[in-house]
Design a protein around this motif. Structure first.
Motif, short mmCIF file in Angstrom:
data_model
loop_
_atom_site.label_atom_id
_atom_site.label_comp_id
_atom_site.label_asym_id
_atom_site.label_seq_id
_atom_site.Cartn_x
_atom_site.Cartn_y
_atom_site.Cartn_z
N ALA A 315 0.47 -1.34 0.01
CA ALA A 315 -0.13 -0.10 -0.12
C ALA A 315 1.17 1.58 -0.26
O ALA A 315 -0.11 2.63 0.13
CB ALA A 315 -0.64 0.05 1.29
N VAL A 316 2.40 1.38 0.06
CA VAL A 316 3.14 2.27 0.43
C VAL A 316 2.72 3.19 -0.82
O VAL A 316 3.17 2.39 -2.02
CB VAL A 316 4.16 2.30 0.61
N HIS A 317 2.34 4.19 -1.36
CA HIS A 317 2.70 5.57 -2.26
C HIS A 317 3.75 6.31 -2.59
O HIS A 317 3.84 7.16 -3.00
CB HIS A 317 1.34 6.01 -2.62
N THR A 318 4.77 6.72 -0.78
CA THR A 318 5.08 7.95 -0.77
C THR A 318 6.43 7.10 -0.14
O THR A 318 6.40 7.22 1.13
CB THR A 318 4.56 8.98 -0.60
N ILE A 319 7.91 7.77 -0.23
CA ILE A 319 8.80 7.59 0.65
C ILE A 319 9.49 9.27 0.16
O ILE A 319 10.22 9.26 -0.91
CB ILE A 319 9.71 6.53 -0.37
N GLY A 320 9.54 9.19 0.88
CA GLY A 320 10.14 11.13 0.82
C GLY A 320 11.69 10.62 0.55
O GLY A 320 12.60 11.30 0.82
N GLY A 321 12.83 10.37 1.07
CA GLY A 321 14.27 9.64 1.10
C GLY A 321 14.19 8.78 0.10
O GLY A 321 14.01 8.40 -0.84
N ALA A 322 15.91 8.20 0.01
CA ALA A 322 16.60 7.62 -0.17
C ALA A 322 15.80 5.94 -0.06
O ALA A 322 15.43 5.24 0.70
CB ALA A 322 17.59 6.91 -0.33
N VAL A 323 15.96 5.10 -0.92
CA VAL A 323 15.60 3.35 -1.10
C VAL A 323 16.99 2.80 -0.99
O VAL A 323 17.66 3.29 -2.47
CB VAL A 323 14.42 2.95 -2.14
N LYS A 324 17.60 1.73 -0.14
CA LYS A 324 18.05 0.84 -0.32
C LYS A 324 18.18 -0.42 -0.16
O LYS A 324 17.60 -0.46 1.79
CB LYS A 324 19.79 1.34 -0.05
N TYR A 325 17.81 -1.52 -0.50
CA TYR A 325 17.96 -2.97 -0.25
C TYR A 325 19.22 -3.67 -0.91
O TYR A 325 19.55 -3.57 -1.93
CB TYR A 325 16.56 -3.62 -1.66
N ASP A 326 19.67 -4.10 0.10
CA ASP A 326 20.49 -5.19 -0.67
C ASP A 326 20.26 -6.77 0.44
O ASP A 326 20.07 -6.29 1.73
CB ASP A 326 21.72 -4.33 0.25
N GLY A 327 21.00 -7.55 -0.35
CA GLY A 327 21.38 -9.27 0.26
C GLY A 327 21.20 -10.45 -0.46
O GLY A 327 21.87 -9.48 -1.62
N THR A 328 19.88 -10.88 -0.79
CA THR A 328 19.84 -12.22 -1.40
C THR A 328 18.71 -12.46 -1.29
O THR A 328 17.98 -13.79 -2.51
CB THR A 328 20.50 -13.43 -0.84
N PHE A 329 18.19 -11.43 -2.14
CA PHE A 329 15.96 -11.23 -2.24
C PHE A 329 16.35 -11.86 -3.54
O PHE A 329 17.08 -11.32 -4.43
CB PHE A 329 15.56 -9.90 -2.67
N ASP A 330 14.80 -12.79 -4.06
CA ASP A 330 14.93 -13.00 -5.62
C ASP A 330 13.44 -11.55 -6.15
O ASP A 330 13.57 -11.79 -6.82
CB ASP A 330 14.30 -13.98 -5.62
N GLU A 331 12.81 -10.74 -5.49
CA GLU A 331 11.73 -10.23 -5.84
C GLU A 331 11.36 -9.09 -5.30
O GLU A 331 11.47 -9.37 -4.21
CB GLU A 331 10.62 -11.44 -5.87
N VAL A 332 10.63 -8.35 -5.54
CA VAL A 332 10.88 -7.21 -5.11
C VAL A 332 9.72 -6.16 -5.49
O VAL A 332 9.46 -6.14 -6.94
CB VAL A 332 12.23 -5.59 -4.87
N SER A 333 8.47 -6.15 -4.76
CA SER A 333 7.59 -5.28 -5.70
C SER A 333 7.16 -4.16 -4.42
O SER A 333 7.54 -4.24 -3.24
CB SER A 333 6.41 -5.69 -5.79
N PHE A 334 6.14 -2.72 -5.30
CA PHE A 334 5.80 -1.64 -5.27
C PHE A 334 5.14 -1.62 -5.42
O PHE A 334 4.42 -0.41 -6.74
CB PHE A 334 7.22 -0.44 -4.79
N PRO A 335 3.55 -2.49 -5.71
CA PRO A 335 2.38 -1.83 -6.45
C PRO A 335 1.60 -0.01 -6.56
O PRO A 335 1.00 -0.51 -8.12
CB PRO A 335 1.21 -2.68 -6.50
N LYS A 336 1.44 -0.20 -5.03
CA LYS A 336 0.73 1.50 -5.71
C LYS A 336 2.27 2.75 -5.32
O LYS A 336 1.54 4.05 -5.25
CB LYS A 336 0.24 1.54 -4.43
N LEU A 337 3.47 2.65 -5.44
CA LEU A 337 4.81 3.03 -5.71
C LEU A 337 4.12 4.69 -6.67
O LEU A 337 4.47 3.76 -7.47
CB LEU A 337 5.58 2.44 -5.41
#
Length: 469
Positions: A315-337
């Motif tokens: 449900a997240v539609h607003t992120i006010g700063g930077a985004v950093k994902y780091d790891g071993t993940f296979d999938e990322v989704s932000f359907p309402k961003l």
């Protein structure tokens, strides 16, 4: 010769007795007044003592004398660092309107205040390396409690019906429980840390205005905060499990770091007003936060090795700063961003993660407003090229083994690139290409196109004119 009569004998006797009684009465009255004056003077002196701004106690006898004179102390009561006895006993003292402080003593083993029910300010026990117990069982009114560096403290008695406090700090003790604060409903600040035997923390607290920090207690501490609805900063570390099921608002930042939890339940959380950091939770494989719509700071999701599917922000539609994902993940989704106001970086060791699938929507909808957009994975395969219409710059997502790179970005309606520079989206580190150069090429192309169009119009207009004659 006159004879003695009864009157001649009795009357003088009566007169003498009356005079003697009068003198005796005056003497008694004088002594009573003198006693009253002494008592009033003593009372006045006691009142002055009880109203002193601060009492610095150096030995138990001083405390006993103070307790005899004052059931209520209007200033601060301080057990000084010169106190050399093992026991501190407040005896008959019932109220301290200021602070009660015991600090910097290596000899005190026990503190007892059997009748104390009110501390108007702080209750501070600090740097008492021999203290084992503190008994203030009737204490029901206190603004702040700070128990710090009490490595042997095992027993604390406080009336557990206290509902509201300004500050609670419990740090570096041997306590196994904090049940004496179990019914606190509201506080400005709560910090519970470095209590090596504290394996369970259960509080009914509903609101923390400033910060709530719980970390470095017993291994795999069980933290129960089932009624917590709103907090300022929230930091939980080194926990085995915790309950935040009713949390709705984090009014500052959220840190979930180095815990051994397998599930993070934030299903009622609606807004984080600062940065959200979920870092180094090695066993975490599931997050529930389906009602979260706003993160006003940055978002860091780093080194959660079991967290493979990053779909916990539907449900997240607003992120006010930077985004950093780091790891071993296979999938990322932000359907309402809709917008990330900072940059974005996605780095994974996964061989399944496709940067193109994630970032194409970001480019098309102009989600990224910051300077940098990067993506790295170990996906192998052919190069995948995505062409957009003339208002967008084409970009290429490269897989492992590719040697070419281009940049990607989206131009605004006036033809200028939103970002100052555009970073390549690649599975291997790529160079940054200047958006200014790309813009100059596009401007030159537009100018030449306009010139050709103008020439065609000038030749075509006379031809059509003569054809109508």
């Amino acid at each position: 010769m006159k004879l003695f009569t009864v009157n001649n004998i009795i009357f003088p006797i009566l007169i003498g007795n009356a005079w003697a009684s009068y003198l005796l009465h005056n003497e008694l009255i004088g002594k009573i007044k003198e006693s009253e004056a002494i008592a009033i003077g003593a009372m006045s002196t006691n009142q002055e003592i009880c109203h002193n701004k601060e009492h610095n106690i150096k030995k138990q006898d001083d405390l006993i004398n103070l307790a005899r004179k004052c059931g209520e102390i209007y200033g601060n009561l301080v057990i000084s660092s010169n106190y050399q006895e093992k026991i501190v006993n407040l005896d008959d003292i019932e109220k301290i309107r200021g602070d009660f402080k015991v600090q910097d003593s290596s000899s005190i083993v026990s503190i007892s205040a059997p009748k104390l029910d009110t501390i108007g300010g702080k209750f501070e026990l600090k740097n008492l390396t021999s203290l084992i117990s503190s008994n203030t069982g009737l204490l029901k009114n206190v603004k702040s409690v700070e128990f710090v560096t009490l490595p042997l403290l095992k027993e604390v008695s406080i009336n557990n019906n206290i509902k509201k406090m300004n500050k609670i700090v419990i740090s570096d003790t041997s306590l196994k429980s904090v049940d004496f604060f179990g019914n606190i409903e509201q506080a400005n600040q709560v910090e519970i840390n470095n209590n090596r035997y504290l394996g369970r923390i259960e509080l009914k607290i509903e609101t923390v205005n400033d910060k709530l920090n719980i970390y470095s207690n017993a291994d795999d501490t069980n933290i129960q905060l089932p009624n917590l609805q709103s907090t300022g900063d929230l930091s939980i570390r080194n926990a085995g499990s915790f309950n935040l099921q009713n949390l709705e608002y984090v009014n500052k930042s959220l840190d979930i770091i180095e815990n051994s939890i397998t599930e993070l339940n934030l299903k009622n959380l609606k807004k984080i007003s600062g940065t959200a950091a979920i870092i180094d939770n090695s066993k975490l494989d599931e997050i529930h936060s389906g009602n979260l719509t706003h993160i006003e700071g940055g978002l860091l999701v780093i080194n959660n090795d079991n967290l493979k599917i990053m779909d916990f922000l539907p449900a997240v539609h607003t992120i006010g700063g930077a985004v950093k994902y780091d790891g071993t993940f296979d999938e990322v989704s932000f359907p309402k961003l809709k917008v990330i106001k900072g940059g974005a970086s996605f780095v994974t060791e996964s061989k399944k993660f496709n940067c193109t699938a994630l970032l194409n929507p970001f480019i098309e909808r102009n989600i990224i407003r910051g300077e940098n957009l990067t993506c790295t994975s170990n996906l192998k395969g052919e190069d995948k090229i995505n062409q957009h219409n003339s208002s967008k710059i084409s970009y290429r997502t490269l897989t492992s083994g590719s040697s070419q790179s281009t940049s990607t970005g989206k131009l605004s309606s006036n033809g200028t690139d939103h970002n100052e520079s555009l970073t390549s989206i690649s599975s291997t580190p790529q160079k940054t290409v200047s958006a200014g150069k790309m813009k100059n090429k596009n401007d030159a192309f537009r100018s030449s196109s306009v010139a050709v169009t103008n020439m065609i119009v000038w030749f075509l207009f006379p031809f059509l004119f003569f054809c109508t004659l």
